[in-house]
Design an enzyme around this catalytic site. Structure first.
Site, short mmCIF file in Angstrom:
data_model
loop_
_atom_site.label_atom_id
_atom_site.label_comp_id
_atom_site.label_asym_id
_atom_site.label_seq_id
_atom_site.Cartn_x
_atom_site.Cartn_y
_atom_site.Cartn_z
N ASP A 83 -3.68 -0.04 3.80
CA ASP A 83 -4.88 0.73 3.49
C ASP A 83 -6.15 -0.14 3.45
OD1 ASP A 83 -3.10 2.77 3.16
OD2 ASP A 83 -3.80 3.34 1.16
N HIS A 227 -2.27 -3.52 1.30
CA HIS A 227 -3.69 -3.42 1.66
C HIS A 227 -4.13 -4.55 2.60
CE1 HIS A 227 -3.44 -0.84 -1.86
NE2 HIS A 227 -4.54 -0.26 -1.44
#
Ligand SMILES: [Zn+2]
Length: 278
Positions: A83, A227
């Site tokens: 992400d 991430h």
């Protein structure tokens, strides 16, 4: 047809309001506060409020509509998701690792970051699956539907401009879904996605901690959350070096345990085939 669960939250809301109102009325009418029916109706109301709050804050929300967070399967497959990118240099480093390992993953990109790094975004989309992660990475859990819509549309626009792709999957920032988020994503042709295992890597724990958290939590059909960026921040503020360092060992360990790797849409297809075998 809208999913039946899209209406379940209304029942919970009615229970919350009804329970509180009934308990209040009984008390006002002179019933002792601690009488069994009053306590029971107040309890039902409080439980319904608790459920509604929990479901807004859960990445596995079901009360407000469907959120895909794992596939029900015994097959040893997992979807790696990243992400908040694209974010130089971490996204590129991940692409190299995934390429070396022959794996396709799913990247939930933030529109603002795509505007900053359009070439990197296009490189990701040329090899992997891309999902929408809004335009500025806000908390949407209490936002009005028009705000949600704007965030999702601007995210789609940025991704489409840079990559030519129009994502069919959406992950809400911070994992907090509300009914207006799920219904807006569905209206715009996107399915909402959560995760089954994460490493709290936004706190930048050490590489071995990230590895342990992911490997301990992976199950067949799982969705991992890591991430490659940090909100709308860029390098050097967004430091994802620990995450990038952890990924090769995570992949090699999963492979050694017999796991294969799918993109999120592939994992969703697997789930759908399991429910309606041909
Ligand atoms: Zn995010």
């Amino acid at each position: 047809m809208r999913h039946l669960r899209a209406h379940a939250w209304k029942i919970a809301a009615a229970t919350a309001v009804g329970g509180a109102a009934l308990a209040g009325l009984r008390t006002a009418a002179g019933s002792p506060v601690r009488s069994a029916p009053t306590v029971a109706t107040a309890g039902a109301g409080i439980a319904a409020v608790g459920l509604m709050a929990y479901e807004r804050l859960s990445p596995r929300s079901w009360l407000y509509g469907p959120v895909f967070w794992h596939a029900r399967t015994t097959e040893r497959v997992v979807a790696l998701t990243f992400d908040d990118g694209p974010c130089h240099p971490y996204t590129g480093q991940l692409l190299e690792i995934l390429d070396r390992e022959g794996i396709r993953a799913t990247f939930f990109q933030v529109g603002n970051n795509v505007r900053r790094e359009p070439k990197l975004a296009a490189e990701v989309a040329s090899q992997h699956e891309v999902g929408n992660h809004t335009f500025t990475h806000p908390h949407l859990v209490w936002s009005r539907p028009c705000t949600v819509r704007e965030q999702l549309l601007r995210g789609q626009e940025a991704i489409h401009d840079a990559t030519g792709a129009l994502p069919g999957i959406f992950r809400v920032p911070h994992g907090w879904y509300g009914p207006q988020v799920i219904s807006t994503a569905e209206e715009l042709g996107m399915r909402c996605v959560g995760w089954s295992v994460m490493a709290w890597d936004w706190d930048r724990p050490q590489r071995d901690v990230i590895q342990r958290r992911i490997l301990r939590g992976v199950r067949p059909g799982g969705v991992t959350l890591l991430h490659d960026g940090q909100g709308t921040d860029a390098f050097p503020k967004a430091d994802r070096s620990h995450t990038v360092a952890a990924v090769p060992h995570i992949i090699r360990s999963l492979k050694a345990n017999g796991y294969g790797f799918l993109t999120l849409p592939e994992l969703m297809d697997l789930e759908a085939r399991g429910r309606h075998p041909r």
